[in-house]
Write an enzyme that holds these catalytic residues in place. Structure first.
Site, mmCIF file in Angstrom:
data_model
loop_
_atom_site.group_PDB
_atom_site.id
_atom_site.type_symbol
_atom_site.label_atom_id
_atom_site.label_comp_id
_atom_site.label_asym_id
_atom_site.label_seq_id
_atom_site.Cartn_x
_atom_site.Cartn_y
_atom_site.Cartn_z
ATOM 1 N N ASP A 145 0.806 -1.231 0.000
ATOM 2 C CA ASP A 145 0.000 0.000 0.000
ATOM 3 C C ASP A 145 0.841 1.284 0.000
ATOM 4 O O ASP A 145 0.327 2.353 -0.317
ATOM 5 C CB ASP A 145 -0.909 0.041 1.245
ATOM 6 C CG ASP A 145 -1.813 -1.169 1.348
ATOM 7 O OD1 ASP A 145 -2.051 -1.812 0.317
ATOM 8 O OD2 ASP A 145 -2.266 -1.475 2.472
ATOM 9 N N HIS A 288 -5.793 -9.718 -4.397
ATOM 10 C CA HIS A 288 -4.570 -10.324 -3.864
ATOM 11 C C HIS A 288 -3.547 -10.664 -4.942
ATOM 12 O O HIS A 288 -2.400 -10.992 -4.607
ATOM 13 C CB HIS A 288 -4.914 -11.575 -3.055
ATOM 14 C CG HIS A 288 -5.736 -11.255 -1.840
ATOM 15 N ND1 HIS A 288 -7.092 -11.080 -1.900
ATOM 16 C CD2 HIS A 288 -5.364 -11.032 -0.554
ATOM 17 C CE1 HIS A 288 -7.537 -10.772 -0.687
ATOM 18 N NE2 HIS A 288 -6.519 -10.738 0.138
ATOM 19 N N ARG A 291 -0.446 -8.843 -4.454
ATOM 20 C CA ARG A 291 0.485 -9.234 -3.383
ATOM 21 C C ARG A 291 1.329 -10.440 -3.772
ATOM 22 O O ARG A 291 2.235 -10.828 -3.039
ATOM 23 C CB ARG A 291 -0.289 -9.560 -2.104
ATOM 24 C CG ARG A 291 -1.048 -8.383 -1.559
ATOM 25 C CD ARG A 291 -1.142 -8.343 -0.055
ATOM 26 N NE ARG A 291 -1.476 -9.570 0.590
ATOM 27 C CZ ARG A 291 -2.460 -9.703 1.485
ATOM 28 N NH1 ARG A 291 -3.229 -8.666 1.782
ATOM 29 N NH2 ARG A 291 -2.672 -10.849 2.084
HETATM 30 O O1 F6P Z 1 -2.344 -3.923 3.573
HETATM 31 C C1 F6P Z 1 -2.178 -4.745 2.482
HETATM 32 C C2 F6P Z 1 -3.501 -5.191 1.954
HETATM 33 O O2 F6P Z 1 -3.244 -5.993 0.838
HETATM 34 C C3 F6P Z 1 -4.490 -4.065 1.642
HETATM 35 O O3 F6P Z 1 -4.208 -3.443 0.432
HETATM 36 C C4 F6P Z 1 -5.799 -4.800 1.701
HETATM 37 O O4 F6P Z 1 -6.879 -3.956 2.045
HETATM 38 C C5 F6P Z 1 -5.580 -5.797 2.787
HETATM 39 O O5 F6P Z 1 -4.193 -5.999 2.895
HETATM 40 C C6 F6P Z 1 -6.268 -7.116 2.532
HETATM 41 O O6 F6P Z 1 -5.923 -7.994 3.528
HETATM 42 P P1 F6P Z 1 -6.456 -9.498 3.652
HETATM 43 O O7 F6P Z 1 -7.367 -9.789 2.512
HETATM 44 O O8 F6P Z 1 -5.227 -10.344 3.610
HETATM 45 O O9 F6P Z 1 -7.136 -9.542 4.955
#
Ligand code: F6P
Length: 365
Positions: A145, A288, A291
């Site tokens: 982020d 995701h 990520r």
């Molecule tokens: O903080 C990183 C992040 O990928 C954000 O962009 C997103 O809102 C959040 O984590 C989602 O987290 P998770 O789906 O793993 O709970």
């Protein structure tokens, strides 16, 4: 020196590179490094792991992982030891403070320092753990982020932006073939960094970010204007935390001991634009995917710099800081200054001005 490290919160490309850098830099000094599985869960629920939850990390354990996404230690965003979720006697979820168990484990293992690799949430927790247990905490700023204060960049951000840009490039051609409005929702929580950077890089027509609440009428006007100039498609990038003027952020839900989950704004924007313009609209949520995958060269280098800087900080006797990129240096900033602080996109900087000069619509004019 005996260092323990962990990776907490949402994963980000570059975590493994940081781990490798901490381990190799420590070995060079004759120090030992240990890793906790899944945040602090390895300590709080050791029986869940065949190795007892804490693993020795040596040169062999970190070989060949610089380019690998994810984290060899695992991560969690449900494992806050200060507010650990448990089922109470009535079968209802509640939370308890388990920091005392961490203190006992740190002392039992003789750990001198905790290298906490995390975003704002994980670093706030680590800061508090440092205060309660007395262990020296060195934070490493992680998050796709890019919303951490006092550092120009967090690792993982460049990889997320690069991937989002590639996706947006691909969506351009299909949007044009079908004369559609293509709305692309990207992560970023309450900051619009990923949307802004990928949107500018991919020449998106509209970028909606949390820092600039939007009016869909402006966006619809932009879509119609494009049809008028012969460009029958529009690319809209929307940050998951974007909200309409006078409206609220779109929330998917919230579980006990976890931060609220954002999502859904892309679909809402696509449906509204189709109704307002009569142009066919589609929504793609990158979620995701941002990520995952291998870190970019820039993120690998940043991660390796951060890991080595964390070890140098310990060598210099620095306490309770986060390593921060303040070009051309990696500096140390007090962990307390980072905890619970976030870095929004600056509205008075040149990035927004550049986008506006290029004709990007932010939904406010
Ligand atoms: O903080 C990183 C992040 O990928 C954000 O962009 C997103 O809102 C959040 O984590 C989602 O987290 P998770 O789906 O793993 O709970």
């Amino acid at each position: 020196m005996k260092i323990v490290l962990n990776t907490g919160g949402g994963d980000a490309p570059g975590l493994n590179a940081v781990i490798r850098s901490v381990v190799l830099s420590s070995e060079k000094r004759g120090w030992e490094v240990f890793g906790i599985h899944e945040g602090y869960r390895g300590i709080l629920e050791p029986e869940a792991y065949p190795d007892g939850g804490i693993v020795r990390l040596d040169r062999q354990a970190v070989r060949g992982i610089t380019h690998v996404g994810g984290t060899i230690l695992g991560s969690t965003n449900r494992g806050n030891p200060l507010s650990y979720p448990i089922l109470d006697d009535k079968g209802e979820w509640t939370t308890i403070d388990r920091s005392g168990e961490l203190d006992a484990a740190f002392k039992e293992h003789g750990f001198d320092a905790l290298v906490a690799i995390g975003g704002d949430g994980s670093l706030s927790i680590a800061n508090e753990i440092g205060k309660r247990t007395g262990i020296n905490v060195i934070g490493v700023p992680k998050t796709i982020d890019n919303d951490l204060k006092h550092t120009i960049s967090t690792f993982g951000f460049d990889t997320a932006v690069s991937f989002a840009t590639e996706c947006l490039d691909r969506l351009h051609t299909t949007a044009e073939s079908h004369s559609r409005i293509m709305v692309v929702e990207v992560m970023g929580r309450y900051a619009g960094w990923i949307a802004l950077f990928s949107g500018i890089a991919s020449t998106a027509d509209v970028i909606l970010i949390p820092e600039i609440p939007y009016d869909l009428k402006c966006v619809a006007d932009k879509c119609n204007w494009r049809v008028g100039i012969g460009a029958k498609f529009t690319i809209v990038v929307v940050a998951e935390g974007a909200k309409p003027q006078g409206g609220e952020i779109s929330i998917v839900g919230k579980s006990v001991g976890q931060a609220e989950r954002l999502g859904g704004v892309g679909q809402k924007v696509a449906a509204a634009l189709e109704a307002m313009t009569g142009q066919e609209s589609r929504c793609v949520v990158l979620g995701h995917l941002l990520r995952g995958g291998s870190p970019t060269a820039q993120d690998r280098i940043l991660s390796l710099r951060y890991g080595a800087a964390a070890v140098r900080a310990l060598e210099e006797g620095v306490e309770n800081v986060m390593v921060a990129l303040q070009p051309p240096f990696v500096k140390y900033v007090p962990l307390s200054a980072v905890a619970d602080a976030m870095k929004p996109v600056p509205l008075d900087g040149d990035i927004i001005a550049t986008a506006r000069d290029l004709g990007v619509c932010f939904g406010d004019d």
